[in-house]
Design an enzyme around this catalytic site. Structure first.
Site, short mmCIF file in Angstrom:
data_model
loop_
_atom_site.label_atom_id
_atom_site.label_comp_id
_atom_site.label_asym_id
_atom_site.label_seq_id
_atom_site.Cartn_x
_atom_site.Cartn_y
_atom_site.Cartn_z
N GLU A 22 56.46 50.98 -56.82
CA GLU A 22 55.78 49.87 -57.32
C GLU A 22 56.21 49.23 -58.29
O GLU A 22 56.18 48.06 -58.74
CB GLU A 22 54.35 50.72 -57.48
CG GLU A 22 53.58 51.03 -56.25
CD GLU A 22 53.59 52.44 -56.14
OE1 GLU A 22 52.74 53.14 -55.34
OE2 GLU A 22 54.82 52.99 -56.32
N CYS A 55 51.41 54.11 -61.40
CA CYS A 55 51.61 52.81 -60.61
C CYS A 55 50.27 52.15 -60.40
O CYS A 55 50.29 50.99 -60.44
CB CYS A 55 52.39 53.37 -59.44
SG CYS A 55 54.16 53.93 -59.63
N ALA A 132 78.72 80.46 -29.78
CA ALA A 132 80.11 80.88 -29.96
C ALA A 132 80.53 81.81 -28.83
O ALA A 132 79.63 82.35 -28.04
CB ALA A 132 80.18 81.62 -31.34
N ALA A 134 82.10 85.37 -27.62
CA ALA A 134 81.88 86.83 -27.96
C ALA A 134 82.69 87.18 -29.24
O ALA A 134 82.15 87.81 -29.86
CB ALA A 134 81.83 87.70 -26.73
N SER A 138 83.61 79.19 -32.33
CA SER A 138 82.64 78.38 -32.26
C SER A 138 83.23 76.94 -32.13
O SER A 138 82.50 75.89 -32.19
CB SER A 138 81.39 78.36 -33.16
OG SER A 138 81.89 78.35 -34.46
N GLU A 221 72.01 75.18 -41.23
CA GLU A 221 72.96 75.18 -39.99
C GLU A 221 73.14 76.46 -39.61
O GLU A 221 73.91 76.70 -38.42
CB GLU A 221 74.35 74.29 -40.56
CG GLU A 221 74.20 73.04 -40.53
CD GLU A 221 75.40 72.33 -40.36
OE1 GLU A 221 76.37 73.00 -39.84
OE2 GLU A 221 75.51 70.87 -40.87
N GLY A 225 71.19 84.90 -36.81
CA GLY A 225 70.41 85.64 -37.67
C GLY A 225 69.64 84.76 -38.70
O GLY A 225 68.23 84.92 -38.92
#
Length: 290
Positions: A22, A55, A132, A134, A138, A221, A225
């Site tokens: 504002e 404001c 990924a 095993a 990845s 990301e 776990g």
């Protein structure tokens, strides 16, 4: 700020929280603001801070004729008081609720309601739900277009978090590498009980995200776990999946154990918010239903 069907001032809250939108719009409009209509996303603040008047006070002093607002401020220092102050000054106030406006304020509203950042959990997965091979390999499950989109999403976050296992195994850069917006890289945070390099913040439990200063949007990301721990504690507000057209088989699952005992309780928690094709991959975003 609009007068006689002409935009006379625009503004948005600046980095660091001040000046507010504002104040910016009023400065641009100048004396022309008298009698104008102000269109705002969030109810104008009603409390004075150490950095200037509220404001709502500025709008009253400018003599606007009308205010149209989409979202009432949940901050108890303002909630409804900003509107009341404007009405007391003879200014017409129209509250027009808007879901799009609420979504644009998601970080602020989640922090006001839950005392923590808005959390987006990102997962890049195969068609069979793996992140990924095993052996942990990845890079890369998704294609270049999807990876560029991830960087655009990182640029919208205040901080980015991965688990300690992911940090030690992959050494992710956790920055933005799109030309022109590299400076928007979020603050790196690691979820671990071990030490981390200088310049990287550490928390040892998902519940500690309420302690991250100046963070309204947290981009997780993960690692399986980390993803499971945030989901298990109901700390995820938006789930973003990048699904690649590949099958891995006996790979690492995207999410660790959630200890769900009743399947019926899992239904209705997530609502599809967005779906798009990104090269050969599919992007899907789900909002948490609360």
């Amino acid at each position: 700020m609009v007068k006689n069907d002409t935009v006379i001032g625009r503004g948005w809250t600046q980095r660091g929280g001040r000046p507010h939108a504002e104040a910016m719009a009023l400065e641009q409009a100048g004396k022309a603001a008298r009698g104008a209509t102000a269109y705002v996303t969030l109810e104008p603040c009603a409390h004075r801070s150490g950095r200037g008047p509220s404001c709502s006070s500025l709008l009253c002093e400018a003599g606007i004729g009308r205010l149209v607002c989409a979202v009432e401020d949940p901050d108890p220092r303002t909630a409804g008081t900003g509107f009341a102050k404007l009405r007391a000054a003879g200014i017409a106030v129209e509250h027009c609720p808007s879901q799009a406006s609420r979504e644009s304020l998601a970080g602020y509203l989640v922090r006001a309601r839950f005392g923590r950042p808005h959390v987006t959990l990102k997962l890049a997965i195969s068609l069979d739900g793996c992140i990924a091979l095993a052996d942990g390999q990845s890079r890369w499950i998704t294609g270049e277009t999807a990876r560029a989109h991830v960087h655009s999403r990182r640029a919208m976050a205040d901080a980015i978090l991965v688990g300690g296992g992911t940090w030690r195994a992959d050494k992710p850069r956790l920055d933005v590498r799109l030309p022109g917006i590299e400076g928007l890289s979020p603050r790196p945070v690691i979820l671990t009980r071990k030490s981390a390099p200088d310049g990287v913040e550490v928390i040892d439990a998902p519940s500690q995200i309420a302690e991250l200063e100046a963070v309204q949007y947290l981009y997780v990301e993960g690692g399986a776990g980390t993803a499971a721990s945030f989901l298990a504690q109901d700390l995820v507000d938006r789930l973003e999946l990048y699904r690649a057209p590949i099958l891995i088989g006996s790979g690492k699952p995207a999410i660790g154990r959630l200890a769900i005992e009743n399947l019926a309780l899992t239904h209705g928690r997530w609502t599809l918010a967005e779906r798009r094709q990104l090269g050969s991959d599919v992007f899907e975003a789900y909002s948490r239903t609360r």
